[in-house]
Write a protein that holds these residues in place. Sequence first.
Motif, PDB file in Angstrom:
ATOM      1  N   THR A 163       0.812  -1.222   0.000  1.00  0.00           N
ATOM      2  CA  THR A 163       0.000   0.000   0.000  1.00  0.00           C
ATOM      3  C   THR A 163       0.845   1.271   0.000  1.00  0.00           C
ATOM      4  O   THR A 163       0.308   2.368   0.139  1.00  0.00           O
ATOM      5  CB  THR A 163      -0.922   0.027   1.238  1.00  0.00           C
ATOM      6  OG1 THR A 163      -0.120  -0.049   2.430  1.00  0.00           O
ATOM      7  CG2 THR A 163      -1.891  -1.152   1.227  1.00  0.00           C
ATOM      8  N   ASN A 199       3.430   4.346  -1.434  1.00  0.00           N
ATOM      9  CA  ASN A 199       3.441   5.159  -2.646  1.00  0.00           C
ATOM     10  C   ASN A 199       4.176   4.417  -3.751  1.00  0.00           C
ATOM     11  O   ASN A 199       5.168   3.717  -3.510  1.00  0.00           O
ATOM     12  CB  ASN A 199       4.119   6.500  -2.384  1.00  0.00           C
ATOM     13  CG  ASN A 199       3.316   7.394  -1.475  1.00  0.00           C
ATOM     14  OD1 ASN A 199       2.093   7.319  -1.432  1.00  0.00           O
ATOM     15  ND2 ASN A 199       4.005   8.239  -0.719  1.00  0.00           N
ATOM     16  N   ASN A 245      -3.271   4.359  -6.657  1.00  0.00           N
ATOM     17  CA  ASN A 245      -3.466   4.186  -5.222  1.00  0.00           C
ATOM     18  C   ASN A 245      -3.541   2.689  -4.947  1.00  0.00           C
ATOM     19  O   ASN A 245      -4.568   2.049  -5.169  1.00  0.00           O
ATOM     20  CB  ASN A 245      -4.758   4.863  -4.769  1.00  0.00           C
ATOM     21  CG  ASN A 245      -5.005   4.684  -3.273  1.00  0.00           C
ATOM     22  OD1 ASN A 245      -4.116   4.925  -2.458  1.00  0.00           O
ATOM     23  ND2 ASN A 245      -6.199   4.246  -2.910  1.00  0.00           N
ATOM     24  N   TYR A 246      -2.428   2.119  -4.484  1.00  0.00           N
ATOM     25  CA  TYR A 246      -2.420   0.697  -4.164  1.00  0.00           C
ATOM     26  C   TYR A 246      -3.173   0.464  -2.858  1.00  0.00           C
ATOM     27  O   TYR A 246      -2.925   1.140  -1.858  1.00  0.00           O
ATOM     28  CB  TYR A 246      -0.983   0.189  -4.034  1.00  0.00           C
ATOM     29  CG  TYR A 246      -0.233   0.121  -5.345  1.00  0.00           C
ATOM     30  CD1 TYR A 246      -0.767  -0.545  -6.448  1.00  0.00           C
ATOM     31  CD2 TYR A 246       1.022   0.723  -5.491  1.00  0.00           C
ATOM     32  CE1 TYR A 246      -0.084  -0.611  -7.644  1.00  0.00           C
ATOM     33  CE2 TYR A 246       1.714   0.651  -6.684  1.00  0.00           C
ATOM     34  CZ  TYR A 246       1.160  -0.010  -7.760  1.00  0.00           C
ATOM     35  OH  TYR A 246       1.845  -0.080  -8.943  1.00  0.00           O
ATOM     36  N   VAL A 247      -4.065  -0.532  -2.866  1.00  0.00           N
ATOM     37  CA  VAL A 247      -4.914  -0.795  -1.705  1.00  0.00           C
ATOM     38  C   VAL A 247      -4.562  -2.147  -1.094  1.00  0.00           C
ATOM     39  O   VAL A 247      -4.032  -3.041  -1.762  1.00  0.00           O
ATOM     40  CB  VAL A 247      -6.410  -0.756  -2.069  1.00  0.00           C
ATOM     41  CG1 VAL A 247      -6.772   0.598  -2.680  1.00  0.00           C
ATOM     42  CG2 VAL A 247      -6.779  -1.889  -3.026  1.00  0.00           C
ATOM     43  N   ALA A 269      -6.321  13.256  -4.838  1.00  0.00           N
ATOM     44  CA  ALA A 269      -6.132  11.878  -4.389  1.00  0.00           C
ATOM     45  C   ALA A 269      -4.791  11.336  -4.885  1.00  0.00           C
ATOM     46  O   ALA A 269      -4.160  11.902  -5.787  1.00  0.00           O
ATOM     47  CB  ALA A 269      -7.271  11.004  -4.890  1.00  0.00           C
ATOM     48  N   ARG A 270      -4.358  10.204  -4.307  1.00  0.00           N
ATOM     49  CA  ARG A 270      -3.076   9.621  -4.696  1.00  0.00           C
ATOM     50  C   ARG A 270      -3.130   9.052  -6.104  1.00  0.00           C
ATOM     51  O   ARG A 270      -2.124   9.060  -6.819  1.00  0.00           O
ATOM     52  CB  ARG A 270      -2.690   8.532  -3.687  1.00  0.00           C
ATOM     53  CG  ARG A 270      -1.263   8.035  -3.846  1.00  0.00           C
ATOM     54  CD  ARG A 270      -0.758   7.260  -2.642  1.00  0.00           C
ATOM     55  NE  ARG A 270      -1.452   5.992  -2.441  1.00  0.00           N
ATOM     56  CZ  ARG A 270      -0.945   4.972  -1.737  1.00  0.00           C
ATOM     57  NH1 ARG A 270       0.255   5.095  -1.169  1.00  0.00           N
ATOM     58  NH2 ARG A 270      -1.627   3.860  -1.572  1.00  0.00           N
ATOM     59  N   ASP A 308      -7.417   3.522  -7.896  1.00  0.00           N
ATOM     60  CA  ASP A 308      -7.229   2.323  -7.098  1.00  0.00           C
ATOM     61  C   ASP A 308      -6.739   1.161  -7.964  1.00  0.00           C
ATOM     62  O   ASP A 308      -7.257   0.919  -9.071  1.00  0.00           O
ATOM     63  CB  ASP A 308      -8.533   1.904  -6.422  1.00  0.00           C
ATOM     64  CG  ASP A 308      -8.894   2.790  -5.235  1.00  0.00           C
ATOM     65  OD1 ASP A 308      -8.072   3.647  -4.853  1.00  0.00           O
ATOM     66  OD2 ASP A 308     -10.007   2.622  -4.698  1.00  0.00           O
ATOM     67  N   THR A 326       0.242  -0.044 -12.498  1.00  0.00           N
ATOM     68  CA  THR A 326       0.245   1.389 -12.237  1.00  0.00           C
ATOM     69  C   THR A 326      -0.175   2.120 -13.512  1.00  0.00           C
ATOM     70  O   THR A 326      -0.440   1.498 -14.552  1.00  0.00           O
ATOM     71  CB  THR A 326       1.617   1.858 -11.731  1.00  0.00           C
ATOM     72  OG1 THR A 326       1.528   3.220 -11.332  1.00  0.00           O
ATOM     73  CG2 THR A 326       2.699   1.697 -12.792  1.00  0.00           C
TER      74      THR A 326
END
Length: 338
Positions: free
Chosen positions: A42, A44, A52-54, A86-87, A90, A285
Motif C-alpha cells: 500500500t 506510494n 493508489n495501491y490498496v 487523491a493519490r 485504485d 500502475t
Amino acid sequence: MRTGYAFLAALSLSLTQCASANFYLTDKWVGEDFFEGWTWETENDPTHGRVNYVGQAEALMKNLSYADSDTFVMRADDWSIVDPSARGRDSVRISSQSAYDEAIFVLDLAHMPAGCATWPAFWSLSQQGPWPAGGEVDIIEGVNLQGQNQATLHTTPNCTMPPDAQRQPQSGTTLSTDCNTAVDNNSGCGVSFTASGPSYGSAFNMNGGGYYAMVKSRSLGIQVYFWPRDSIIVPPEIRDCGSGGGSLYPDYFSWGLPAANFPMCSGYCDYDEHFNAHQMVFDLTFCGDWAGNTWPGSVCQTVTNDTCVNYVNNNPSSFSEAYWVVNSLRVYTPATSS
C-alpha cells in the motif's frame, strides 16, 4: 537444416552438461491460494504512477480482487472519477513472501491489463535489497498500446550483456546491453519479443493469453520464454499446470529458443555479484516514469487529446480491460536449493 540441427544439438548438450540438476516443483498458487503467502502493498508507487495501491481487505471489499478454485483476478477501479488531490486510481500490487535464488517461475496467464496509460508488470527482485542490489528481472512489462512484451534486467554497476554475435540464441531483439540502473535513466538491458505470437496487451488477451517461464540460474543464466495459448509447441510440462508435481529442465529441443537470453558470462555479468534470492511481484500502475514519459506524442495522446494524468482521473470506463487473470503460478527450484 542439418547444420542448424547440429548447432542446437551441441548447444543443448552444452547446457545439459553445465547444469547441476533438474528443477523441482517447490510452490504453486492457483485461485484462492494467492490470498495467502503474498503481501498486498500500500506504499506510494516507487515509479511515480497515478495509482493508489490498496490492501487486501479493501481490494476484496471493492471487488478489485477475487478468486475461485481456478483463477485469480486483480484489477483497477473502472467506475470512479479520481479527485485531483487523491493519490491516484485504485489498483493492486502484491509481492510473494517467499524468495528464491536459482529457480524457474512458470506463469499461466489468461489476461493482462491493457490500454492507454496502463503500465502492468510481473517481475522479480531481491528480497534482501536494497534495490538495485541483488538485481531485478522484468518478465512481463509494457506500457500504453505496446504490441510486444519486453524483458529487462536492472542491476548495480558492472553487469552488461555481450553483443548479439557472442550471445546465446534468442528469438527477441536486443534493445540495450548495460543493465546498470545508473545508466540511460534506468532503461536496463532489455529485449523486445519479436516472434512466437502476441506476447503483450490486447492482442495477447484476444488470443486467450499464454505461458511465461523465467529461468534464473548460475549455469544457464537468466532466460525468459513465452508460448501463446494456442501454440502447438508448448512443452507438456508447461501446459499441464504442474499436475502431480514433476520437474522441469529448459532443453532447447522441447522448449525452443528463449525470447530473451541474458547469459551470466565472465567479464560481462557475474551472477553472484548481481543476483540473489528474488521475490515475485505483480503490479498495475498508470502513467509514471515510463507510461507517462512516453505519453507525449504517442497514439494515446493523439486519440485522447489529454494529459496522461487527466486521462486516468476522468475516464474510468477506459480501464475496463485493466485487469490480470492468473490461472496458475509455479516455482521450481534445484533439489539442492535451500
